[in-house]
Design a protein around this motif. Structure first.
Motif, PDB file in Angstrom:
ATOM      1  N   MET A 104      -9.238  20.893   6.599  1.00  0.00           N
ATOM      2  CA  MET A 104      -8.140  20.384   7.440  1.00  0.00           C
ATOM      3  C   MET A 104      -7.039  21.428   7.515  1.00  0.00           C
ATOM      4  N   ALA A 105      -6.559  21.738   8.735  1.00  0.00           N
ATOM      5  CA  ALA A 105      -5.528  22.762   8.904  1.00  0.00           C
ATOM      6  C   ALA A 105      -4.188  22.277   8.391  1.00  0.00           C
ATOM      7  N   ARG A 106      -3.428  23.224   7.858  1.00  0.00           N
ATOM      8  CA  ARG A 106      -2.085  22.878   7.384  1.00  0.00           C
ATOM      9  C   ARG A 106      -1.195  22.512   8.568  1.00  0.00           C
ATOM     10  N   PRO A 107      -0.266  21.556   8.402  1.00  0.00           N
ATOM     11  CA  PRO A 107       0.669  21.257   9.473  1.00  0.00           C
ATOM     12  C   PRO A 107       1.502  22.485   9.783  1.00  0.00           C
ATOM     13  N   LYS A 108       1.803  22.670  11.067  1.00  0.00           N
ATOM     14  CA  LYS A 108       2.611  23.807  11.449  1.00  0.00           C
ATOM     15  C   LYS A 108       4.053  23.611  11.038  1.00  0.00           C
ATOM     16  N   ARG A 109       4.758  24.746  10.890  1.00  0.00           N
ATOM     17  CA  ARG A 109       6.168  24.693  10.591  1.00  0.00           C
ATOM     18  C   ARG A 109       6.900  24.003  11.744  1.00  0.00           C
ATOM     19  N   GLY A 110       7.853  23.150  11.417  1.00  0.00           N
ATOM     20  CA  GLY A 110       8.632  22.467  12.425  1.00  0.00           C
ATOM     21  C   GLY A 110       8.131  21.053  12.687  1.00  0.00           C
ATOM     22  N   GLU A 111       6.971  20.679  12.141  1.00  0.00           N
ATOM     23  CA  GLU A 111       6.457  19.334  12.326  1.00  0.00           C
ATOM     24  C   GLU A 111       7.051  18.352  11.331  1.00  0.00           C
ATOM     25  N   PHE A 112       7.794  18.841  10.359  1.00  0.00           N
ATOM     26  CA  PHE A 112       8.538  17.958   9.458  1.00  0.00           C
ATOM     27  C   PHE A 112       9.853  18.639   9.109  1.00  0.00           C
ATOM     28  N   HIS A 113      10.778  17.863   8.569  1.00  0.00           N
ATOM     29  CA  HIS A 113      12.148  18.346   8.388  1.00  0.00           C
ATOM     30  C   HIS A 113      12.611  18.023   6.967  1.00  0.00           C
ATOM     31  N   PRO A 114      12.298  18.880   6.013  1.00  0.00           N
ATOM     32  CA  PRO A 114      12.598  18.561   4.609  1.00  0.00           C
ATOM     33  C   PRO A 114      14.086  18.573   4.302  1.00  0.00           C
ATOM     34  N   HIS A 115      14.497  17.642   3.425  1.00  0.00           N
ATOM     35  CA  HIS A 115      15.867  17.593   2.897  1.00  0.00           C
ATOM     36  C   HIS A 115      15.870  17.910   1.401  1.00  0.00           C
ATOM     37  N   GLY A 149      14.372  10.638  -6.985  1.00  0.00           N
ATOM     38  CA  GLY A 149      14.613   9.210  -6.855  1.00  0.00           C
ATOM     39  C   GLY A 149      14.706   8.760  -5.412  1.00  0.00           C
ATOM     40  N   ALA A 150      13.937   9.354  -4.529  1.00  0.00           N
ATOM     41  CA  ALA A 150      13.978   9.030  -3.111  1.00  0.00           C
ATOM     42  C   ALA A 150      12.557   8.968  -2.564  1.00  0.00           C
ATOM     43  N   SER A 151      12.403   8.279  -1.435  1.00  0.00           N
ATOM     44  CA  SER A 151      11.088   8.156  -0.814  1.00  0.00           C
ATOM     45  C   SER A 151      10.727   9.442  -0.075  1.00  0.00           C
ATOM     46  N   GLU A 152       9.451   9.562   0.298  1.00  0.00           N
ATOM     47  CA  GLU A 152       9.025  10.726   1.070  1.00  0.00           C
ATOM     48  C   GLU A 152       9.770  10.798   2.409  1.00  0.00           C
ATOM     49  N   GLU A 153      10.033   9.631   3.000  1.00  0.00           N
ATOM     50  CA  GLU A 153      10.764   9.616   4.265  1.00  0.00           C
ATOM     51  C   GLU A 153      12.176  10.166   4.090  1.00  0.00           C
ATOM     52  N   GLN A 154      12.848   9.743   3.027  1.00  0.00           N
ATOM     53  CA  GLN A 154      14.222  10.216   2.803  1.00  0.00           C
ATOM     54  C   GLN A 154      14.264  11.691   2.435  1.00  0.00           C
ATOM     55  N   LEU A 155      13.200  12.180   1.832  1.00  0.00           N
ATOM     56  CA  LEU A 155      13.124  13.603   1.518  1.00  0.00           C
ATOM     57  C   LEU A 155      12.664  14.432   2.708  1.00  0.00           C
ATOM     58  N   GLY A 156      12.285  13.757   3.806  1.00  0.00           N
ATOM     59  CA  GLY A 156      11.819  14.475   4.983  1.00  0.00           C
ATOM     60  C   GLY A 156      10.419  15.027   4.823  1.00  0.00           C
ATOM     61  N   LEU A 157       9.645  14.465   3.918  1.00  0.00           N
ATOM     62  CA  LEU A 157       8.289  14.967   3.662  1.00  0.00           C
ATOM     63  C   LEU A 157       7.265  14.160   4.448  1.00  0.00           C
ATOM     64  N   VAL A 158       7.537  13.942   5.715  1.00  0.00           N
ATOM     65  CA  VAL A 158       6.626  13.218   6.585  1.00  0.00           C
ATOM     66  C   VAL A 158       6.557  13.961   7.912  1.00  0.00           C
ATOM     67  N   LEU A 159       5.423  13.874   8.568  1.00  0.00           N
ATOM     68  CA  LEU A 159       5.275  14.484   9.883  1.00  0.00           C
ATOM     69  C   LEU A 159       5.952  13.602  10.917  1.00  0.00           C
ATOM     70  N   SER A 160       6.820  14.200  11.720  1.00  0.00           N
ATOM     71  CA  SER A 160       7.563  13.425  12.704  1.00  0.00           C
ATOM     72  C   SER A 160       8.101  14.349  13.769  1.00  0.00           C
ATOM     73  N   SER A 161       8.214  13.829  14.963  1.00  0.00           N
ATOM     74  CA  SER A 161       8.814  14.615  16.035  1.00  0.00           C
ATOM     75  C   SER A 161      10.320  14.570  15.987  1.00  0.00           C
ATOM     76  N   ASN A 162      10.875  13.581  15.225  1.00  0.00           N
ATOM     77  CA  ASN A 162      12.321  13.457  15.088  1.00  0.00           C
ATOM     78  C   ASN A 162      12.707  13.619  13.632  1.00  0.00           C
ATOM     79  N   PRO A 163      13.786  14.348  13.354  1.00  0.00           N
ATOM     80  CA  PRO A 163      14.196  14.515  11.963  1.00  0.00           C
ATOM     81  C   PRO A 163      14.715  13.221  11.382  1.00  0.00           C
TER      82      PRO A 163
END
Length: 422
Positions: free
Chosen positions: A1-12, A73-87
Motif C-alpha cells: 500500500m502506498a504511503r499517503p502523500k504529503r498534504g493529505e493530513f494536517h498534524p498538530h 492525551g488527545a484523539s487522532e482527530e485532535q492530533l490531525g493524524l487522519v486523512l482529510s481534505s480539510n484541516p
C-alpha cells in the motif's frame, strides 16, 4: 500500500509537544517508553522521526499514532493524524479528551461547563476547580500507581495551557501560573518514579519558570528539592546535598519545602557517610516539625506531615548503620501499618520495610531482612526509581546464601525491569 502523500493530513503534533515543553528527542524517548508500558513492543522512533511526523511528511502508522494519543492525551482527530481534505480545528480552545486513567480524578466536564457559564474567558470557578484538582492529585500520588496518575496530571496541564492563551486578569493569570507550576512539579515527580528522567527535567524547568513568573518561592524550592531527590535515587549524593541546601536557601521559612529539603540533606549526607551532617540535619528537621499540627490532608505530597520526621530518622540511621535504627524502623512500620498517624500510606509502608530490612542486614539478621524486603518488593508499591534501595539487601543475602535469596532476587529483578527499565 502506498504511503499517503504529503498534504493529505494536517498534524498538530508540534503544538501539543510545545504545550509540554518537550524536545523532539524527548518525545521519541517517551513514545518508546509508552510502547513498552502498554505491551506494544519496541517502537523504532528518533527525534528525526518525530520531526518528519510533525512536518507532515507522511501519515504515521497505527503503532506510532497509538503512542502519540497516549502521550498527548488527545484523539487522532485532535492530533490531525487522519486523512482529510480539510484541516482539523487548531489546538487552542479545545479540551483534551479523557484517557483511561481513574475517572475519580476527571473534572474536565465540570471545568468546561463552568467556563462556558462564566462571564470572562477565565472564570474564578474554573480556577478554583483546577486548584482543587491539583490538591486531589497531590494527595492521590501516595496511593495511585504512577503510570495511572501521570495521564491525568498531564491532561490537566494541557487544559491550563489552553487557558493561558485566553484573556485573564493579572490575578487570574498568576493563579494559572501557580497551579500550572504545582502540576508540572507533580508530573516531574511521577516521571522520576517511572525513570523518565529527560521528561522530568523538562517539566522541572517548566515548573520553575512558571513559579518564578508568579513569584512563588515555595514551588521554586520544591523544584530544587525534587532535583535533590532525583540525584539521591541516581546515587549522586554530593549533588543531592548541594541541591537540598540550595532549596533551603530559597524556601520560605514557614513552608513545607524547607523541612523536606533539610530532611533530604540528611539522607544524602548519610549516604556519604557524613555522620555529623546527617544528624545535624535530623535535629533541624525535628526543631521545625515538632511544633506543627498534622495537616488536614497528611497524604498531600507537598505538605509536610510531622509523622514523616520519625520515618526520616529511621532512614538516616539505617543508612548510617546505627544499631538504634532497628527500634526506629520497627516503630515506623508499626505506626504506618496500624494507621496511628492518620490513615494507611502503602508507599511509605513499603519503603519502611526496606529501611528495616537494610538495618537487619547490617545487624546480621539476614533471614528477616530477606523476608521484609520480599514483602516490600512484591507489594506493588516500590516504583522503579526506588528499587535501588533494595540492592544492598539483595547483595548481603546472596553473599551469605540465605534460603530466601532466590525469591528475593526474582522480586528485585521484576522491579528493576518494570516498564523496561534495568
Amino acid at each position: 500500500m502506498a504511503r499517503p502523500k504529503r498534504g493529505e493530513f494536517h498534524p498538530h503534533l508540534a503544538e501539543h509537544r510545545a504545550r509540554l515543553g518537550l524536545t523532539q528527542d524527548q518525545v521519541a524517548e517517551r513514545l518508546q517508553a509508552l510502547a513498552r508500558e502498554h505491551g506494544d513492543g519496541h517502537l523504532a522512533v528518533s527525534g528525526e522521526t518525530v520531526a518528519r511526523h510533525e512536518r507532515g511528511k507522511y501519515l504515521p502508522g497505527p503503532h506510532y499514532r497509538r503512542q502519540y494519543t497516549r502521550l498527548y492525551g488527545a484523539s487522532e482527530e485532535q492530533l490531525g493524524l487522519v486523512l482529510s481534505s480539510n484541516p482539523p480545528p487548531a489546538l487552542s480552545g479545545q479540551v483534551l479528551p479523557a484517557t483511561d486513567a481513574d475517572d475519580a480524578f476527571d473534572a474536565f466536564d465540570a471545568f468546561e461547563l463552568a467556563q462556558r457559564a462564566a462571564a470572562s474567558d477565565v472564570g474564578d470557578t474554573v480556577l478554583t476547580g483546577l486548584e482543587q484538582a491539583a490538591d486531589r492529585l497531590a494527595v492521590a500520588y501516595q496511593g495511585t500507581p504512577p503510570a495511572i496518575l501521570l495521564p491525568e496530571v498531564r491532561r490537566h496541564l494541557g487544559y491550563i495551557g489552553q487557558l493561558l492563551d485566553k484573556r485573564a486578569t493579572l490575578d487570574q493569570r498568576r493563579r494559572l501560573l501557580v497551579v500550572g507550576g504545582w502540576l508540572s512539579l507533580l508530573a516531574a515527580t511521577v516521571d522520576i518514579d517511572l525513570n523518565l528522567r529527560p521528561v522530568a527535567a523538562a517539566r522541572l524547568n517548566t515548573a520553575t519558570s512558571l513559579a518564578e513568573q508568579a513569584g512563588h518561592k515555595e514551588i521554586v524550592a520544591w523544584c530544587l528539592e525534587t532535583r535533590a531527590w532525583d540525584a539521591l535515587t541516581e546515587r549522586n549524593y554530593k549533588l543531592a546535598v548541594d541541591l537540598s541546601q540550595a532549596a533551603q536557601r530559597v524556601a520560605p521559612r514557614d513552608g513545607s519545602a524547607i523541612i523536606q529539603a533539610t530532611a533530604q540533606e540528611g539522607r544524602a549526607a548519610a549516604r556519604l557517610g557524613d555522620d555529623r551532617q546527617a544528624r545535624d540535619a535530623l535535629a533541624r528537621v525535628e526543631r521545625m516539625a515538632s511544633p506543627l499540627a498534622v495537616p488536614d490532608q497528611p497524604e498531600h505530597h507537598f505538605r509536610y506531615d510531622p509523622a514523616k520526621q520519625l520515618a526520616y530518622s529511621a532512614t538516616v540511621l539505617s543508612w548510617l548503620a546505627d544499631p538504634a535504627a532497628e527500634a526506629y524502623t520497627r516503630d515506623v512500620l508499626n505506626r504506618l501499618e496500624s494507621g496511628r498517624d492518620g490513615g494507611t500510606r502503602p508507599r511509605r509502608v513499603a519503603t519502611a520495610r526496606l529501611d528495616l530490612a537494610l538495618t537487619l542486614a547490617g545487624l546480621g539478621n539476614l533471614d528477616e531482612a530477606a523476608g521484609q524486603a520480599i514483602v516490600a518488593l512484591k507489594s506493588g508499591r516500590i516504583v522503579p526509581s526506588s528499587a535501588w534501595r533494595a540492592a544492598e539487601i539483595v547483595d548481603a543475602v546472596e553473599n551469605r546464601e540465605i534460603a530466601e535469596a532466590a525469591e528475593l532476587r526474582e522480586a528485585f529483578d521484576a522491579i528493576r525491569h518494570k516498564n523496561g527499565h534495568v
